[in-house]
Design an enzyme around this catalytic site. Structure first.
Site, PDB file in Angstrom:
ATOM      1  N   SER A   1       1.864  62.227 -15.386  1.00 27.23           N
ATOM      2  CA  SER A   1       3.231  62.527 -15.755  1.00 27.23           C
ATOM      3  C   SER A   1       3.343  63.631 -16.821  1.00 27.23           C
ATOM      4  O   SER A   1       4.446  64.147 -17.040  1.00 27.23           O
ATOM      5  CB  SER A   1       3.940  61.276 -16.249  1.00 27.23           C
ATOM      6  OG  SER A   1       3.278  60.746 -17.353  1.00 27.23           O
TER       7      SER A   1
ATOM      8  N   LYS B   1       5.231  65.924 -25.710  1.00 24.64           N
ATOM      9  CA  LYS B   1       5.796  65.418 -24.451  1.00 24.64           C
ATOM     10  C   LYS B   1       7.148  64.781 -24.766  1.00 24.64           C
ATOM     11  O   LYS B   1       7.337  64.202 -25.859  1.00 24.64           O
ATOM     12  CB  LYS B   1       4.831  64.390 -23.866  1.00 24.64           C
ATOM     13  CG  LYS B   1       5.147  63.889 -22.473  1.00 24.64           C
ATOM     14  CD  LYS B   1       4.002  62.980 -21.987  1.00 24.64           C
ATOM     15  CE  LYS B   1       4.298  62.406 -20.609  1.00 24.64           C
ATOM     16  NZ  LYS B   1       3.219  61.522 -20.143  1.00 24.64           N
TER      17      LYS B   1
ATOM     18  N   SER C   1      -2.169  59.987 -16.768  1.00 26.32           N
ATOM     19  CA  SER C   1      -1.143  60.998 -17.003  1.00 26.32           C
ATOM     20  C   SER C   1      -1.507  62.155 -17.917  1.00 26.32           C
ATOM     21  O   SER C   1      -0.722  63.087 -18.043  1.00 26.32           O
ATOM     22  CB  SER C   1       0.131  60.328 -17.534  1.00 26.32           C
ATOM     23  OG  SER C   1       0.727  59.581 -16.498  1.00 26.32           O
TER      24      SER C   1
END
Lengths: 477, 490
Positions: free
Chosen positions: B149, B74, B173
């Site tokens: 997210s 990420k 997330s």
């Protein structure tokens, strides 16, 4: 109307650790800018603080030295504000739960004790160097050096019980002495290891309520604290006496002009939005931890002073030198411990006098106690003369061991009477005119004969004994 | 691409080289056949260099277990020499000089990082629509969001670009996008994986965790990255860390499963409730007992999170001031002006919203009413869970009250967006381990996620239960979207 000053001091002392409070970067002073940094002290994205254990030990030591209550649980909190020398945008400090509460500083000369409110740990900020002006306003560029960012500090907060500029100075000196002596802080005022902020207000004598206070920040000499506090007291009294009111503000002391200058108004005091730092666990200090620190820590300077003065009965000059120079003090104690039967006064005299001078010349701080002890023992046993000892000190300071030094003097000093008499007789025979002079009252001429004996004996004759023999012989002849 | 063990085996057998695998993965990512925008940038140089290194080791017989298996990280995780921007303009051009511990450990195990995935800016969002690189699409239907997210990390795994990715989870997330994208995603017990190198959003809530198409893949990666780290004071020593070791297929026998009434209410889509009820029946068939319980603090937990997380974030994001790295607004007439303008232009709206909120709840006069109070409620929630885990072994619920939603649907409605995390948030407050696994498809053909929550540091037990369920649920309706023939090579 008579006014009395009310003063409280906040001292920031850098802890004597090798690395920073929350990362492994070096705390050493004077490196090229931004070289003593890690992702943590640069506040790079993703970096996290990790507590330096040694810093905690030193903070506990400071607490013990001032008789504080060491808190079994204290909490690191974030103090949020924005400034370029504060890379994270917050300083990790301690707010509601500091590591020490209470304690006191004794000012012996004034027979007064100033209470301590608290001691807490926090990290130092970096440094800004401005181009084109003294401060940020007016500068066309400011350079940020983060070498100092993250260096461990303790902040010692006093109760507002200080009542004069002199007391303020004595308090600062006393705290400085103790922290330096105990090895908690190197006490280097020039390098900024030890700084003081003064909170000053005045009130009519007899009034119990405090007047409005101002804060003079970053005082880094004993002289400036006394001067700035005096100036500020006078200024405040003058303002009030002429009908004005004191504005609560932060001041800077301009040493050249000898004046305090307002920095910013503290009317709208900055809201630091303190909250416990979620990256760090609460700091737990157990009874065992405290006991370990106590065991490892140096004696309190007051106890040492007592021992040197009362037990060892050293002259006050020696005491003064030793108390200001911890390596010398340690050398003295170690040497006395080894050379048990040698007079401590004699050891002290040599250390504080001749040896200290040699050390300063060679820019060293100490020698091996073992070697010094043997020299002192030999001197006491008259195996070496004072001159011999003096001559070998430079080599001792260079690290030459006693074994090699003693070889230099061969069999050492000669005190054997027959041998001494032999040399004296020979020399007196060679210089009958000088003998006559001595007999005629010119005692000083004995020095010449002594010199001759020393030459003949290659410096080994015991000078005191030789002198006596010469004078006796001249008297008898 | 196959699963971790499959790829690793092919490499170990020398059916293909690490370099071939990496090139193949890079090509898939770059082509982005489905137009997902899941990956922001590939690390070609780092990936190929590492691949060549492992190929050497394979030749010498000294390669670690997963040598050559590619993965994506990420965009909020640091890798030395690679850009990391948290999908924010304020970190434009920033390259990290150090590697996060989690990634470092994954690489030690042989995994090769090939690029950074799209995300909601600074991990603040539930749809991956708040990114400076544009939104990510859900591979199941590209009109829909992948969740957030960690939207990019979830979508990339769902589309088969790589077997495994890393995401981060602060309020859901990882789990919510795993549910929306029909993959497995796990947030381990707080303190299991080091946060050193994870750009902090909310320090007391953040955890790094893996995405995979199977529980196995998630377990393998978790085992590789977990463990106490001297660089993270909040990381914990683990008693158990052999997460990839199976216990037995008996894992559900005698287990006490709890289901919260509040999470099966009308607020949750009917499809989803039905799917979870099917799972509950299957659990009973496997020897578990399933009971409903009351969790009275659901709403308070949500409110608490939206006080504590922004508060910590407002402080964590203070370091982005244009002074030392990233974007600096040059057209300013003073220091204060520069910092203001940098943050004004560098941060997106959602980030600004949360910074303002966080600053407010910490400010003088409001701290006690909001922040301090929220901390007390957090303790109450945590205690409630402690009680629950005396009665139950695993808690089961839908991961989210709905399936993926249309892009643009909630982007201007933060409150509805926040409410989609209602099942996931309480878990972060307590620091418990939880995962989402796909159990079924909705009537619209979108994945439905099942959330399983375990007791503190019982991550292994949780994974075992999930493994058994996965087997039984047979979520075989996978990935009906087509991956071009030539990309089936591995």
């Amino acid at each position: 109307m008579q006014f009395e000053p009310v003063i409280g001091l906040e001292i920031h002392a850098q802890l004597n650790t090798k690395s920073k409070l929350f990362c492994s970067a070096s705390t050493e002073f004077g490196a090229n800018p931004n070289t003593h940094v890690t992702p943590v002290s640069l506040a790079l994205p993703g970096a996290l603080p990790v507590l330096n254990k040694r810093a905690v030990e030193l903070a506990v030591m400071a607490g013990l030295a001032f008789g504080c209550d060491i808190q079994s649980r204290s909490v690191f909190a974030r103090k949020n504000y924005v400034y370029p020398d504060l890379p994270k945008g917050y300083q990790i400090s301690q707010f509601e739960h500091p590591i020490c509460l209470g304690g006191a500083v004794v000012l012996a000369e004034l027979n007064k004790t100033i209470d301590i409110t608290r001691i807490h740990m926090e990290e130092d900020a970096g440094k800004l160097v401005h181009q084109g002006a003294n401060g940020i306003s007016g500068a066309h560029a400011s350079y940020v050096d983060l070498n100092r960012a993250g260096v461990p500090l303790i902040e010692i907060v006093s109760e507002p019980q200080i009542q004069s500029p002199k007391e303020a100075r004595l308090y600062m000196e006393r705290v400085h002495h103790i922290l330096k002596f105990m090895g908690v802080c190197d006490g280097d005022l020039e390098k900024g290891s030890f700084r003081c902020d003064a909170n000053i207000s005045v009130r009519p004598v007899g009034q119990s309520a405090f007047g409005t206070r101002t804060e003079v920040k970053n005082l880094n000499s004993f002289r400036s604290i006394e001067q700035s506090v005096q100036y500020e007291i006078d200024r405040q009294i003058s303002v009030i006496s002429s009908g004005g009111t004191i504005i609560q503000q932060t001041m800077h002391f301009d040493e050249e002009r000898g004046e305090t200058i307002a920095l910013r108004s503290k009317e709208n005091a900055h809201d630091y939005r303190y909250f416990p730092d979620p990256d760090l666990k609460p700091l737990i200090v157990t009874e065992d931890d405290i006991a370990s620190v106590r065991l490892a820590m140096r004696e309190h300077p007051d106890q040492v002073l007592n021992r040197l003065t009362t037990d060892r009965q050293l002259p006050s000059h020696d005491v003064k030198v030793l108390m200001q120079d911890v390596p010398l003090l340690d050398l003295f104690e170690s040497t006395c411990a080894i050379a048990k039967h040698v007079s401590p006064k004699m050891i002290s005299k040599w250390i504080v006098g001749e040896l200290n001078a040699e050390l300063k010349l060679a820019k060293k701080t100490t020698v091996k106690a073992h070697d010094l002890a043997q020299i002192m023992q030999a001197l006491a046993a008259k195996k070496l003369s004072s001159k011999m000892v003096k001559d070998c000190l430079p080599k001792l300071v260079q690290g030459v061991s006693y074994d090699i030094l003693s070889d230099m003097f061969g069999d050492g000093q000669v005190s054997d009477m027959d041998q001494l008499h032999g040399w004296v007789d020979a020399v007196m025979d060679e210089h009958p005119d000088v003998v006559k002079k001595i007999q005629g009252g010119k005692v000083a001429s004995a020095n010449f004969l002594m010199g001759q004996v020393m030459k003949m004996s290659q410096g080994r004759a015991n000078p005191d004994a030789v002198r006596r023999i010469i004078l006796d012989a001249c008297a008898r002849a | 691409m196959g699963n971790i063990l499959g790829v690793a085996k092919k490499i170990a057998n020398k059916d293909c080289s690490c370099e071939q695998v990496v090139r193949h993965a890079l090509a898939n990512v770059t082509t982005d056949a489905l137009g997902l925008n899941a990956v922001v940038e590939t690390f070609d140089d780092i990936a190929l260099e590492t691949a060549k290194k492992w190929d050497q080791h394979i030749a010498n017989g000294t390669a670690p277990a997963y040598a050559g298996v590619p993965f994506l990280i990420k965009d909020n995780m640091c890798l030395e020499g690679a850009h990391v921007t948290c999908c924010s303009a304020i970190l434009t051009g920033y390259k990290s000089p150090y590697t996060s511990t989690a990634i470092s450990r994954a690489m030690d195990a042989g995994f090769i990082p090939i690029g950074r995935t799209n995300m909601d800016e600074f991990a603040m969002g539930s749809s991956n629509e708040h990114s400076v690189y544009g939104p990510v699409s859900n591979p199941w239907n590209t009109d829909y969001v992948p969740g957030g997210s960690s939207g990019g990390s979830a979508a990339a795994v769902a589309a088969g670009m790589v077997p495994v990715t890393l995401g981060s989870d602060t309020g859901g997330s990882i789990r919510q996008p795993a549910a929306y994208c029909g993959v497995v995603g796990m947030k381990p017990t707080y303190g299991t994986v080091s946060r050193y190198g994870l750009v902090a959003f909310a320090s007391s809530l953040d955890q790094i965790g893996p995405f995979g198409q199977s529980v196995d893949d998630v377990a393998i990666m978790l085992e590789a990255i977990c463990g106490q780290d001297p660089n993270d004071a909040t990381s914990e020593k683990l008693a158990v860390n052999a997460f990839s070791q199976h216990v037995s297929m008996d894992a559900l026998s005698g287990k006490r499963i709890g289901v919260a009434n509040q999470l099966m209410s009308d607020y949750v889509d009917a499809d989803i409730r039905s799917a979870v009820e099917v799972v509950m029946k299957k659990m009973v068939d496997l020897g578990a007992t399933v009971d409903f319980y009351d969790f009275p603090y659901i709403e308070e937990a949500l409110a608490t999170y939206y006080i504590l997380a922004p508060a910590e974030a407002s402080s964590n994001l203070s370091r982005f001031d244009g002074v030392r790295y990233g974007m600096r607004h040059m057209n300013a007439d003073s220091l204060g002006d520069m910092i203001k303008k940098t943050r004004q232009h560098g941060f997106g709206d959602e980030v600004k919203r949360r910074i303002i909120l966080g600053t407010y709840v910490l400010s003088s006069g409001y701290y006690d009413a909001y922040y301090a109070k929220a901390q007390s409620v957090r303790a109450v929630v945590t205690e409630a869970y402690a009680k629950l885990f005396r009665e139950f072994d695993v808690l089961c619920s839908p991961t989210a009250p709905s399936t993926a939603f249309l892009k643009g649907r909630h982007v201007d409605d933060p409150m509805t967006m926040y409410l989609s995390d209602i099942a996931t948030i309480p878990v972060n407050l307590a620091g418990l381990p939880a995962l989402s696994m796909p159990c079924s498809l909705s009537s619209q053909g979108l994945p439905i996620g099942l959330q399983l929550t375990g007791a503190w540091f019982k991550d292994h037990d949780l994974l075992n239960v999930a493994t058994v369920l996965e087997d039984v649920l047979g979520f075989t309706q996978r990935y009906p979207f087509s991956v071009p023939e030539e990309n089936h090579a591995i």
